[in-house]
Design a protein around this motif. Structure first.
Motif, PDB file in Angstrom:
ATOM      1  N   ALA A  52       0.886  -1.161   0.000  1.00  0.00           N
ATOM      2  CA  ALA A  52       0.000   0.000   0.000  1.00  0.00           C
ATOM      3  C   ALA A  52       0.924   1.212   0.000  1.00  0.00           C
ATOM      4  CB  ALA A  52      -0.913  -0.012   1.212  1.00  0.00           C
ATOM      5  N   TRP A  53       1.155   1.777  -1.173  1.00  0.00           N
ATOM      6  CA  TRP A  53       2.058   2.914  -1.329  1.00  0.00           C
ATOM      7  C   TRP A  53       1.612   4.056  -0.430  1.00  0.00           C
ATOM      8  CZ3 TRP A  53       6.597   3.684  -3.680  1.00  0.00           C
ATOM      9  CH2 TRP A  53       6.998   4.983  -3.928  1.00  0.00           C
ATOM     10  N   SER A  54       0.295   4.250  -0.373  1.00  0.00           N
ATOM     11  CA  SER A  54      -0.292   5.188   0.581  1.00  0.00           C
ATOM     12  C   SER A  54      -1.767   4.856   0.723  1.00  0.00           C
ATOM     13  CB  SER A  54      -0.113   6.644   0.130  1.00  0.00           C
ATOM     14  OG  SER A  54      -0.943   6.936  -0.967  1.00  0.00           O
ATOM     15  N   PHE A  55      -2.308   5.188   1.870  1.00  0.00           N
ATOM     16  CA  PHE A  55      -3.738   5.013   2.087  1.00  0.00           C
ATOM     17  C   PHE A  55      -4.215   6.064   3.071  1.00  0.00           C
ATOM     18  CE2 PHE A  55      -1.703   2.336   5.235  1.00  0.00           C
ATOM     19  CZ  PHE A  55      -2.409   2.575   6.398  1.00  0.00           C
ATOM     20  N   GLU A  75      -2.977   9.711   6.939  1.00  0.00           N
ATOM     21  CA  GLU A  75      -2.481   9.007   5.759  1.00  0.00           C
ATOM     22  C   GLU A  75      -1.220   8.260   6.164  1.00  0.00           C
ATOM     23  OE1 GLU A  75      -1.023   9.975   1.217  1.00  0.00           O
ATOM     24  OE2 GLU A  75      -2.332  11.398   2.232  1.00  0.00           O
ATOM     25  N   ASP A  76      -1.026   7.078   5.591  1.00  0.00           N
ATOM     26  CA  ASP A  76       0.138   6.262   5.931  1.00  0.00           C
ATOM     27  C   ASP A  76       0.454   5.344   4.758  1.00  0.00           C
ATOM     28  OD1 ASP A  76       2.204   5.013   7.481  1.00  0.00           O
ATOM     29  OD2 ASP A  76       1.012   5.339   9.281  1.00  0.00           O
ATOM     30  N   LEU A  86      -1.108   2.116  13.724  1.00  0.00           N
ATOM     31  CA  LEU A  86      -1.430   3.512  13.486  1.00  0.00           C
ATOM     32  C   LEU A  86      -1.714   4.097  14.863  1.00  0.00           C
ATOM     33  CD1 LEU A  86      -3.945   3.115  10.524  1.00  0.00           C
ATOM     34  CD2 LEU A  86      -1.511   3.664  10.388  1.00  0.00           C
ATOM     35  N   ILE A  87      -1.056   5.185  15.220  1.00  0.00           N
ATOM     36  CA  ILE A  87      -1.255   5.726  16.568  1.00  0.00           C
ATOM     37  C   ILE A  87      -1.674   7.188  16.521  1.00  0.00           C
ATOM     38  CG2 ILE A  87       0.369   4.091  17.588  1.00  0.00           C
ATOM     39  CD1 ILE A  87       2.350   6.374  17.881  1.00  0.00           C
ATOM     40  N   GLN A 106      -9.162   5.460   0.387  1.00  0.00           N
ATOM     41  CA  GLN A 106      -8.505   5.068  -0.856  1.00  0.00           C
ATOM     42  C   GLN A 106      -7.116   4.501  -0.582  1.00  0.00           C
ATOM     43  OE1 GLN A 106      -7.981   8.248  -3.668  1.00  0.00           O
ATOM     44  NE2 GLN A 106      -7.034   6.926  -5.169  1.00  0.00           N
ATOM     45  N   ILE A 107      -6.853   3.330  -1.171  1.00  0.00           N
ATOM     46  CA  ILE A 107      -5.540   2.682  -1.037  1.00  0.00           C
ATOM     47  C   ILE A 107      -4.874   2.692  -2.407  1.00  0.00           C
ATOM     48  CG2 ILE A 107      -4.301   0.570  -0.427  1.00  0.00           C
ATOM     49  CD1 ILE A 107      -6.736  -0.166   1.339  1.00  0.00           C
ATOM     50  N   ARG A 108      -3.649   3.174  -2.457  1.00  0.00           N
ATOM     51  CA  ARG A 108      -2.875   3.165  -3.699  1.00  0.00           C
ATOM     52  C   ARG A 108      -1.875   2.017  -3.612  1.00  0.00           C
ATOM     53  NH1 ARG A 108      -4.203   7.182  -1.809  1.00  0.00           N
ATOM     54  NH2 ARG A 108      -4.021   9.365  -1.820  1.00  0.00           N
ATOM     55  N   TRP A 109      -2.121   0.988  -4.399  1.00  0.00           N
ATOM     56  CA  TRP A 109      -1.299  -0.220  -4.365  1.00  0.00           C
ATOM     57  C   TRP A 109      -0.162  -0.111  -5.366  1.00  0.00           C
ATOM     58  CZ3 TRP A 109      -2.264  -3.376  -0.470  1.00  0.00           C
ATOM     59  CH2 TRP A 109      -3.545  -3.445   0.064  1.00  0.00           C
TER      60      TRP A 109
END
Length: 182
Positions: A52-55, A75-76, A86-87, A106-109
């Motif tokens: 997951a490049w970013s989500f 976002e992470d 995730l904190i 949205q998840i960028r794979w």
């Protein structure tokens, strides 16, 4: 004419790889002081070869009746076949929340491997209590790479002595980390 006769169109993949969803293992709220709460969520990417490049995510805090008290966006990223926390260290909420829900947007794979995996070393780890009865965690982060790093967000998760239960979460930001510094 020769070119057109020998042309073979590219193969079209009718069954492209569809990544599995990110798994949410646990979401928990931790009281800090009256009116301030921490929260964390443990997530896992079950895909062995896609990151997951970013989500985008949203942590929703709710009261006992299920009404939304507060929502925090973030976002992470999540590398392939890895787990992370995730904190949210300090969220001001006037009414004590009874539950929290993590919603993933949205998840960028990507199948691209990371350009460089940096394994930071934490040296001289220390934890304890100050004379004012405040808990602290400290250490020195060593950058083993040959290049500098502008910014690192360091999550801190404090477990009990059995390493089973999370007692507190926090984070700090380190800036301008020089090569081989530590």
């Amino acid at each position: 004419k020769y070119f057109i006769l020998n042309y073979k169109p590219p193969v079209v993949n009718l069954h492209p790889y569809t990544p599995q969803d990110i798994n949410i293992l646990k979401v928990q709220i931790l009281p800090v002081v009256p009116g301030i709460f921490s929260a964390y969520a443990q997530i896992v990417n079950p895909n062995p070869d896609i990151s997951a490049w970013s989500f985008e995510y949203e942590m929703v805090f709710r009261d006992a009746q299920g009404r939304e008290l507060k929502s925090v966006m973030g976002e992470d990223y999540l590398p392939e076949h890895e787990s992370k926390f995730l904190i949210l260290p300090a969220v001001p909420i006037s009414t004590p929340p009874q539950s929290a829900e993590l919603k993933l947007g949205q998840i960028r794979w990507t199948k691209l491997p990371p350009q460089s995996q940096i394994a930071f070393e934490v040296l001289q780890k220390n934890a304890g209590q100050t004379t004012e009865k405040h808990f602290f965690v400290e250490g020195i982060v060593k950058n083993p790479s040959s290049f500098g790093i502008e910014k690192i967000v360091v999550p801190v998760i404090v477990f009990d002595s059995s390493s089973q239960n999370i007692l507190a979460v926090n984070s700090t930001v380190l800036t301008d980390i020089k090569p081989f510094e530590g």
